[in-house]
Scaffold this motif. Structure first.
Motif, PDB file in Angstrom:
ATOM      1  N   PHE A 166       0.706  -1.444   0.166  1.00  0.00           N
ATOM      2  CA  PHE A 166      -0.350   0.533  -0.151  1.00  0.00           C
ATOM      3  C   PHE A 166       1.040   0.996   0.393  1.00  0.00           C
ATOM      4  O   PHE A 166       1.857   1.310   0.850  1.00  0.00           O
ATOM      5  CB  PHE A 166      -1.085   0.187   1.092  1.00  0.00           C
ATOM      6  CG  PHE A 166      -2.079  -1.043   1.510  1.00  0.00           C
ATOM      7  CD1 PHE A 166      -2.281  -1.534  -0.277  1.00  0.00           C
ATOM      8  CD2 PHE A 166      -1.846  -1.601   3.169  1.00  0.00           C
ATOM      9  CE1 PHE A 166      -3.347  -2.340   0.711  1.00  0.00           C
ATOM     10  CE2 PHE A 166      -2.440  -2.732   2.667  1.00  0.00           C
ATOM     11  CZ  PHE A 166      -3.586  -3.439   1.349  1.00  0.00           C
ATOM     12  N   VAL A 167       0.472   1.920  -0.480  1.00  0.00           N
ATOM     13  CA  VAL A 167       1.278   3.592  -0.484  1.00  0.00           C
ATOM     14  C   VAL A 167      -0.017   4.520  -0.844  1.00  0.00           C
ATOM     15  O   VAL A 167      -1.198   4.490  -1.386  1.00  0.00           O
ATOM     16  CB  VAL A 167       1.645   3.938  -2.682  1.00  0.00           C
ATOM     17  CG1 VAL A 167       2.368   4.874  -2.516  1.00  0.00           C
ATOM     18  CG2 VAL A 167       3.115   2.647  -2.700  1.00  0.00           C
ATOM     19  N   VAL A 168       0.132   5.206   0.394  1.00  0.00           N
ATOM     20  CA  VAL A 168      -0.459   6.276   1.038  1.00  0.00           C
ATOM     21  C   VAL A 168      -0.454   7.667   1.616  1.00  0.00           C
ATOM     22  O   VAL A 168       0.413   8.057   1.479  1.00  0.00           O
ATOM     23  CB  VAL A 168      -1.017   5.238   2.749  1.00  0.00           C
ATOM     24  CG1 VAL A 168      -2.078   6.024   3.331  1.00  0.00           C
ATOM     25  CG2 VAL A 168      -1.279   3.904   2.675  1.00  0.00           C
ATOM     26  N   ALA A 169      -1.426   8.266   0.830  1.00  0.00           N
ATOM     27  CA  ALA A 169      -1.094   9.545   0.453  1.00  0.00           C
ATOM     28  C   ALA A 169      -2.029   9.970   1.775  1.00  0.00           C
ATOM     29  O   ALA A 169      -3.192   9.456   1.640  1.00  0.00           O
ATOM     30  CB  ALA A 169      -1.735  10.242  -0.865  1.00  0.00           C
ATOM     31  N   GLY A 170      -2.008  11.893   2.235  1.00  0.00           N
ATOM     32  CA  GLY A 170      -2.918  12.251   3.050  1.00  0.00           C
ATOM     33  C   GLY A 170      -1.394  13.301   3.276  1.00  0.00           C
ATOM     34  O   GLY A 170      -0.333  13.799   3.738  1.00  0.00           O
ATOM     35  N   ASP A 171      -2.028  13.780   4.895  1.00  0.00           N
ATOM     36  CA  ASP A 171      -1.343  14.376   5.534  1.00  0.00           C
ATOM     37  C   ASP A 171      -0.410  14.279   7.032  1.00  0.00           C
ATOM     38  O   ASP A 171      -1.494  13.647   7.799  1.00  0.00           O
ATOM     39  CB  ASP A 171      -2.397  15.803   5.297  1.00  0.00           C
ATOM     40  CG  ASP A 171      -2.979  16.615   5.008  1.00  0.00           C
ATOM     41  OD1 ASP A 171      -2.741  16.389   3.743  1.00  0.00           O
ATOM     42  OD2 ASP A 171      -4.800  16.955   5.042  1.00  0.00           O
ATOM     43  N   GLY A 172       0.245  14.803   6.506  1.00  0.00           N
ATOM     44  CA  GLY A 172       1.199  14.566   7.619  1.00  0.00           C
ATOM     45  C   GLY A 172       1.471  15.243   8.349  1.00  0.00           C
ATOM     46  O   GLY A 172       1.853  16.823   7.990  1.00  0.00           O
ATOM     47  N   ALA A 180       5.407   4.923   1.408  1.00  0.00           N
ATOM     48  CA  ALA A 180       5.270   3.317   1.139  1.00  0.00           C
ATOM     49  C   ALA A 180       4.996   2.449   2.558  1.00  0.00           C
ATOM     50  O   ALA A 180       5.642   2.766   2.743  1.00  0.00           O
ATOM     51  CB  ALA A 180       6.233   3.079   0.358  1.00  0.00           C
ATOM     52  N   LEU A 181       3.600   1.259   2.921  1.00  0.00           N
ATOM     53  CA  LEU A 181       3.870   1.078   4.131  1.00  0.00           C
ATOM     54  C   LEU A 181       5.067  -0.873   3.923  1.00  0.00           C
ATOM     55  O   LEU A 181       4.777  -1.040   2.247  1.00  0.00           O
ATOM     56  CB  LEU A 181       2.302   0.708   4.088  1.00  0.00           C
ATOM     57  CG  LEU A 181       1.756   1.889   4.968  1.00  0.00           C
ATOM     58  CD1 LEU A 181       0.058   0.954   5.020  1.00  0.00           C
ATOM     59  CD2 LEU A 181       2.120   2.423   5.987  1.00  0.00           C
ATOM     60  N   LYS A 182       5.018  -1.137   4.598  1.00  0.00           N
ATOM     61  CA  LYS A 182       5.602  -2.507   4.613  1.00  0.00           C
ATOM     62  C   LYS A 182       4.892  -3.406   3.372  1.00  0.00           C
ATOM     63  O   LYS A 182       3.587  -3.626   3.459  1.00  0.00           O
ATOM     64  CB  LYS A 182       5.230  -3.452   5.692  1.00  0.00           C
ATOM     65  CG  LYS A 182       6.365  -4.235   5.403  1.00  0.00           C
ATOM     66  CD  LYS A 182       5.993  -5.386   6.916  1.00  0.00           C
ATOM     67  CE  LYS A 182       7.263  -6.727   7.072  1.00  0.00           C
ATOM     68  NZ  LYS A 182       6.844  -6.900   8.260  1.00  0.00           N
ATOM     69  N   PRO A 183       5.368  -4.230   2.847  1.00  0.00           N
ATOM     70  CA  PRO A 183       4.992  -4.859   1.955  1.00  0.00           C
ATOM     71  C   PRO A 183       4.004  -6.457   2.623  1.00  0.00           C
ATOM     72  O   PRO A 183       5.243  -6.757   3.803  1.00  0.00           O
ATOM     73  CB  PRO A 183       6.469  -5.790   0.713  1.00  0.00           C
ATOM     74  CG  PRO A 183       7.280  -4.782   0.726  1.00  0.00           C
ATOM     75  CD  PRO A 183       7.105  -4.326   1.878  1.00  0.00           C
ATOM     76  N   PRO A 199       0.373  -0.275  10.950  1.00  0.00           N
ATOM     77  CA  PRO A 199       1.071   0.884  11.509  1.00  0.00           C
ATOM     78  C   PRO A 199       1.160   1.975  10.758  1.00  0.00           C
ATOM     79  O   PRO A 199       1.951   1.474   9.459  1.00  0.00           O
ATOM     80  CB  PRO A 199       1.975   0.625  12.063  1.00  0.00           C
ATOM     81  CG  PRO A 199       2.816  -0.380  11.364  1.00  0.00           C
ATOM     82  CD  PRO A 199       1.662  -1.436  10.959  1.00  0.00           C
ATOM     83  N   LEU A 200       0.962   3.357  10.825  1.00  0.00           N
ATOM     84  CA  LEU A 200       1.229   4.872   9.798  1.00  0.00           C
ATOM     85  C   LEU A 200       2.612   5.061  10.836  1.00  0.00           C
ATOM     86  O   LEU A 200       1.739   4.989  12.458  1.00  0.00           O
ATOM     87  CB  LEU A 200      -0.311   5.590   9.320  1.00  0.00           C
ATOM     88  CG  LEU A 200      -1.550   5.152   9.516  1.00  0.00           C
ATOM     89  CD1 LEU A 200      -2.512   5.940   9.014  1.00  0.00           C
ATOM     90  CD2 LEU A 200      -1.169   4.895   7.610  1.00  0.00           C
ATOM     91  N   PRO A 201       2.543   6.186   9.846  1.00  0.00           N
ATOM     92  CA  PRO A 201       3.333   7.350  10.906  1.00  0.00           C
ATOM     93  C   PRO A 201       2.901   8.413  11.311  1.00  0.00           C
ATOM     94  O   PRO A 201       1.489   8.143  11.377  1.00  0.00           O
ATOM     95  CB  PRO A 201       4.268   7.813   9.464  1.00  0.00           C
ATOM     96  CG  PRO A 201       4.144   7.265   7.899  1.00  0.00           C
ATOM     97  CD  PRO A 201       2.577   6.368   8.205  1.00  0.00           C
TER      98      PRO A 201
END
Length: 230
Positions: A166-172, A180-183, A199-201
């Motif tokens: 998963f490649v997650v786009a958003g606001d940080g 890019a999350l763990k495969p 887990p997300l950042p």
């Protein structure tokens, strides 16, 4: 008249002698008895098993009693084992019936899944692996996912082995961006349903997720689809 004369016995061989000793029949009887007793003793000593002493007889009787008690115990054990075997056989038949019912249920579920999969919209991008459906949400800093992958082409008897990322786009904390999350390893036959969380950042609020199916980490892409995170 003159006195009467007594008759005189004539013995040509001389006078008879009186017999002495036991009669002949008694001698024969005693001799036969002695011979019989001797024959019995010879047969016992040479041809029959040796006679047991009183101590050996007592020991033999004790061993016989022990063997009878052991036989009774073995018969009881055999009866208990037969009872356990009958119960086990009954339980096995019950498990076989449950297994047959479970197999019928699984077959029905497979048919339902196949019908539900056929009702899903196709992947607009196509590809060797299609992303037929996906749902994403955030819970406690975790990206919760529910994805359905299908594989129409290729060898149906050999599952596809690869990874899903998963490649997650958003606001940080530093503004808009993507992570890019763990495969995750995947094995896909005709279809595969994947559920879980990653887990997300910290302080990252995702808005959309790109699903990528690769033949290996950083390898060739086999399928892709972009979906919103709710």
């Amino acid at each position: 008249m003159r006195g009467r004369h007594k008759p005189v016995l004539f013995e040509p061989r001389g006078h008879r002698r009186e017999r002495r000793g036991p009669p002949r029949w008694l001698v024969l009887l005693l001799t036969g008895t002695a011979l019989g007793v001797t024959a019995v003793l010879v047969v016992q000593e040479r041809y029959l098993p040796p006679r047991l002493s009183a101590a050996a007889s007592a020991e033999l009787r004790a061993e016989l009693s022990g063997l009878q008690a052991e036989r009774d115990r073995l018969q009881r054990d055999l009866g208990e084992a037969s009872t356990r075997l009958a119960r086990t056989e009954e339980a096995r038949r019950g498990l076989e019936q449950e297994l047959a019912g479970s197999r019928a249920t699984i077959a029905g579920l497979r048919e339902d899944v196949a019908s539900a999969l056929a009702a899903l919209p196709p992947d607009p991008r196509g590809g060797a692996v299609e992303v037929r459906a996906g749902r994403f949400s955030v819970d406690g800093g975790q990206l919760v996912y529910d994805v359905v992958l299908s594989r129409e082409r290729g060898n149906p008897g050999r599952p596809f082995q690869g990874v899903m990322q998963f490649v997650v786009a958003g606001d940080g904390a530093r503004g808009n961006g993507s992570v890019a999350l763990k495969p995750l390893p995947v094995s896909i036959g005709h279809y595969q349903s994947l559920r879980g969380s990653l887990p997300l950042p910290p302080d990252f609020r995702p808005s959309q997720a790109t699903i990528r199916v690769l033949d290996r980490p950083d390898g060739r892409q086999q399928g892709m689809r972009v979906m919103l995170v709710k």
